[in-house]
Design a protein around this motif. Sequence first.
Motif, PDB file in Angstrom:
ATOM      1  N   THR A   1       5.983 -18.315 -28.272  1.00  0.00           N
ATOM      2  CA  THR A   1       5.425 -19.568 -28.772  1.00  0.00           C
ATOM      3  C   THR A   1       4.321 -20.036 -27.833  1.00  0.00           C
ATOM      4  OG1 THR A   1       5.899 -21.826 -29.494  1.00  0.00           O
ATOM      5  CG2 THR A   1       7.078 -21.032 -27.546  1.00  0.00           C
ATOM      6  N   ASP A   2       3.350 -20.739 -28.394  1.00  0.00           N
ATOM      7  CA  ASP A   2       2.349 -21.403 -27.572  1.00  0.00           C
ATOM      8  C   ASP A   2       2.546 -22.914 -27.602  1.00  0.00           C
ATOM      9  OD1 ASP A   2       1.569 -22.079 -30.096  1.00  0.00           O
ATOM     10  OD2 ASP A   2      -0.503 -21.427 -29.915  1.00  0.00           O
ATOM     11  N   GLY A   3       3.723 -23.348 -28.072  1.00  0.00           N
ATOM     12  CA  GLY A   3       4.037 -24.756 -28.189  1.00  0.00           C
ATOM     13  C   GLY A   3       3.828 -25.297 -29.578  1.00  0.00           C
ATOM     14  N   LYS A   4       3.062 -24.588 -30.400  1.00  0.00           N
ATOM     15  CA  LYS A   4       2.799 -25.031 -31.768  1.00  0.00           C
ATOM     16  C   LYS A   4       3.266 -24.014 -32.795  1.00  0.00           C
ATOM     17  CE  LYS A   4      -1.305 -27.761 -30.532  1.00  0.00           C
ATOM     18  NZ  LYS A   4      -2.761 -27.953 -30.774  1.00  0.00           N
ATOM     19  N   THR A   5       3.074 -22.743 -32.503  1.00  0.00           N
ATOM     20  CA  THR A   5       3.412 -21.697 -33.458  1.00  0.00           C
ATOM     21  C   THR A   5       4.293 -20.646 -32.799  1.00  0.00           C
ATOM     22  OG1 THR A   5       1.381 -20.496 -32.911  1.00  0.00           O
ATOM     23  CG2 THR A   5       1.293 -21.997 -34.781  1.00  0.00           C
ATOM     24  N   ASN A   6       5.168 -20.047 -33.584  1.00  0.00           N
ATOM     25  CA  ASN A   6       6.088 -19.017 -33.113  1.00  0.00           C
ATOM     26  C   ASN A   6       5.758 -17.671 -33.761  1.00  0.00           C
ATOM     27  OD1 ASN A   6       7.328 -21.105 -31.815  1.00  0.00           O
ATOM     28  ND2 ASN A   6       9.151 -21.140 -33.116  1.00  0.00           N
ATOM     29  N   LEU A   7       6.099 -16.615 -33.067  1.00  0.00           N
ATOM     30  CA  LEU A   7       5.861 -15.269 -33.577  1.00  0.00           C
ATOM     31  C   LEU A   7       6.995 -14.364 -33.128  1.00  0.00           C
ATOM     32  CD1 LEU A   7       3.846 -13.499 -35.114  1.00  0.00           C
ATOM     33  CD2 LEU A   7       2.772 -12.958 -32.940  1.00  0.00           C
ATOM     34  N   LYS A   8       7.549 -13.607 -34.068  1.00  0.00           N
ATOM     35  CA  LYS A   8       8.673 -12.718 -33.794  1.00  0.00           C
ATOM     36  C   LYS A   8       8.178 -11.281 -33.636  1.00  0.00           C
ATOM     37  CE  LYS A   8      13.220 -11.375 -35.582  1.00  0.00           C
ATOM     38  NZ  LYS A   8      14.185 -11.564 -36.679  1.00  0.00           N
ATOM     39  N   TRP A   9       8.559 -10.637 -32.525  1.00  0.00           N
ATOM     40  CA  TRP A   9       8.150  -9.274 -32.222  1.00  0.00           C
ATOM     41  C   TRP A   9       9.345  -8.331 -32.339  1.00  0.00           C
ATOM     42  CZ3 TRP A   9       3.024  -8.286 -30.900  1.00  0.00           C
ATOM     43  CH2 TRP A   9       2.241  -9.412 -30.640  1.00  0.00           C
ATOM     44  N   ASN A  10       9.098  -7.137 -32.872  1.00  0.00           N
ATOM     45  CA  ASN A  10      10.118  -6.096 -32.972  1.00  0.00           C
ATOM     46  C   ASN A  10       9.684  -4.872 -32.175  1.00  0.00           C
ATOM     47  OD1 ASN A  10      11.903  -7.451 -34.809  1.00  0.00           O
ATOM     48  ND2 ASN A  10      10.353  -7.100 -36.390  1.00  0.00           N
TER      49      ASN A  10
END
Length: 426
Positions: free
Chosen positions: A404-413
């Motif tokens: 996260t950058d504090g605003k958006t999240n991203l899921k990594w595999n």
Amino acid sequence: MLRSIRSYTWLLLPLVLLSCGKVGSLFGSTTDPCALVTVEEAQQALGEPVEEGTPSEPKTCLFKAHRSDGNTVTVQLHESSGQDRRAWFNKERLRRDSRLIPGLGEGAVRIDSASLSRLTFLHEDELITVIVASTKQKHLADAVTRLSRAVAERYGATLTATIPSTVTSPTAEQNSHQEAGSRVAPVTLTQIRPAPEALQDGPKKSTSIDPTNLIGSWHTRVSRGTTQHDLLLVIKPNLEWSLSSMMEFDGILNAESGLWSLERANTFKGLGWKGTYRITAPNAFATTGSVQANWKRLVTDQNPARIPAELWNLRREATSVPVFQLRTVDPDLIGQWEGSGTYAGGPATFVWAIQPSAATDLLIVDSLKGTVQLKDGLPQLHPAQKKQQRVSVIAFNDHGFTTTDGKTNLKWNKLQQPQSTETRQL
């Protein structure tokens, strides 16, 4: 988006116009469209019981729901001449509301509305269309894609495995239409859409994370407008990392007399790319304009040298298909090329496949580097460029982690190794 009967007319009209053309003598006249779909498959696509398939017109089979005649599955074999089919298919590919589906036949395109999804795929010189129309089915696009793969398999069309797309939120779907005509900029760590809430259920936030658990190669896929990006994050044992973003575009190329233009698929007509080109050597050329690069020819089965192998293996099957000649292509440009230069104001690497038919696929990769550092017990990805936003790792799950950058999240595999070494052309 058109609704109700207008939506049906909008999606079905091209099929009606196509079927009014000259009858093609090579089209499988003995093929029964009702034999390409089972009742069970039609029921699964609609999510409700259906009647047996019945021919509604030549080369068309219709499966109706028991309770609602408006909820249907349709399979149509097109009867126009081979050239007319390819011309129509090419126009469908270039519509801004179409979605190109990889790994199905020689090419496939899907168009969605609120209550109907239509997918057409090309096999040799034949076109097959599958339609799922329902006011109850909430996942029409997935339903028609699964059903079309079953139809293609029975019809003898080529099928290849594809990487599943990441889940997109309704907001992302709306934004995809708004951004369809805009120029796509390179992805950075902060240019990520918010992850749907469903992706947040598994990982658990931690007050302390061991950064060595991040070592390895990680992948995610995101959408910006109508463009999908494959992201590859490689973290080394010394906690240095590199992030590569890969975008793929296809469309129709016009290149002659030192001028080139590319009409991209899935964009407004006339909002493509253009520039100049010049031959610099027997197997090299240079371009200016929207894509500024120096190009060298790749021989058959040669992998590009400047693109990480893990990312190259993640590319989708090319959806450009041979079409009747719409544009003129300089014979010296036909082939597959690797280039380096600039795109959207930043450095980038390219692979460009140019076919004699003028169909073309362009792959663009840009990169970012940095180091992993700890702050308050949480690893942060610090880009080497100070203007880029830092990103924190906030959670781990069974197969990856969330940033996260504090605003958006991203899921990594985590990427499964080793990957197949089989090479395929764009």
